[in-house]
Scaffold this active site. Sequence first.
Site, PDB file in Angstrom:
ATOM      1  N   GLY A   1     -50.609  29.227   0.358  1.00 15.07           N
ATOM      2  CA  GLY A   1     -49.471  29.472  -0.451  1.00 15.07           C
ATOM      3  C   GLY A   1     -49.122  30.440  -1.362  1.00 15.07           C
ATOM      4  O   GLY A   1     -49.727  31.508  -1.072  1.00 15.07           O
ATOM      5  N   GLU A   2     -48.284  30.309  -2.149  1.00 21.73           N
ATOM      6  CA  GLU A   2     -47.952  31.584  -3.045  1.00 21.73           C
ATOM      7  C   GLU A   2     -47.048  32.439  -2.357  1.00 21.73           C
ATOM      8  O   GLU A   2     -46.424  33.263  -3.002  1.00 21.73           O
ATOM      9  CB  GLU A   2     -49.341  32.073  -3.494  1.00 21.73           C
ATOM     10  CG  GLU A   2     -49.897  31.266  -4.299  1.00 21.73           C
ATOM     11  CD  GLU A   2     -51.401  32.214  -5.010  1.00 21.73           C
ATOM     12  OE1 GLU A   2     -51.273  33.173  -4.753  1.00 21.73           O
ATOM     13  OE2 GLU A   2     -52.188  31.566  -5.814  1.00 21.73           O
ATOM     14  N   GLY A   3     -46.994  32.515  -0.970  1.00 24.83           N
ATOM     15  CA  GLY A   3     -46.314  33.610  -0.369  1.00 24.83           C
ATOM     16  C   GLY A   3     -47.180  34.480   0.193  1.00 24.83           C
ATOM     17  O   GLY A   3     -46.847  35.740   0.721  1.00 24.83           O
TER      18      GLY A   3
END
Length: 359
Positions: free
Chosen positions: A317-319
């Site tokens: 996740g997180e980008g």
Amino acid sequence: MQILADLLNTIPAIDSTAMSRAQRHIDGLLKPVGSLGKLEVLAIQLAGMPGLNGIPHVGKKAVLVMCADHGVWEEGVAISPKEVTAIQAENMTRGTTGVCVLAEQAGANVHVIDVGIDTAEPIPGLINMRVARGSGNIASAPAMSRRQAEKLLLDVICYTQELAKNGVTLFGVGELGMANTTPAAAIVSTITGRDPEEVVGIGANLPTDKLANKIDVVRRAITLNQPNPQDGVDVLAKVGGFDLVGIAGVMLGAASCGLPVLLDGFLSYAAALAACQMSPAIKPYLIPSHLSAEKGARIALSHLGLEPYLNMEMRLGEGSGAALAMPIIEAACAIYNNMGELAASNIVLPGNTTSDLNS
């Protein structure tokens, strides 16, 4: 909220004339027709986006990371302490998390946005769009009110539009929030009509013996809240979370400017499903970066009609996946703008997509 409805009706259509022109240009480059595969398809897609004025190019790049806590964490659906959301958000401001390292490599700025972290005071260094200290527990109540969802959507849309005015032409989305794969699974299950058992995964390493509880929580959330699968705002408000609303806002904001947005993993797929229910016109602006390793990823992507460019078995996740894929976008632009043309070299190739300049 009428303002949101008005905005959703103003998302520009893709320029099919520009795409046809781009196709002819690419076919005339120094290569056999179609030999650069998906890079060609991507360049043509970019050419059709009005915000790029018919020429695939990348200006400034930004990854917007939506950070929020979730009341459903109380149901035992995640093994990480809830405080990790705030700790990791602080680490993002120091540039030490996965997305920060990958974004720096890609030359992109990371915007860390607090849309619902559960701390007494705002965290220094974060962009403060906090709606509340975490969303409601979707197993026993809605995640938020519709009014809260609409206001956050508008706030993020406006923020995204402002970045576009300041030269950002490529957006990536990311998120941070313990237990957030649970509301994401609820959204995917609701909109695709698939059973929670088919879409609920282990998230951040949830032990498999706890998976049955997570599935049950998602099923209870949907049964209790009765989200309308045709109404993206309703789905986000009832079984989503502030981070998911924020991601949808970036997608809507970028599309309203005629600009591309790179998806990340499972959370972004869920947000995209909801955003596309609000405005199907945004779908051509969505570019899938990588295939998330989360269980329901394929189901969500199939419903969206998207095929990711990378399969790195990532589920951070997180980008992180969006940042990783940014050089692919730049590569598509580079071949479009910098390759020579067949005509200028007096080369005539048969219209055979399997031909090879070197044969």
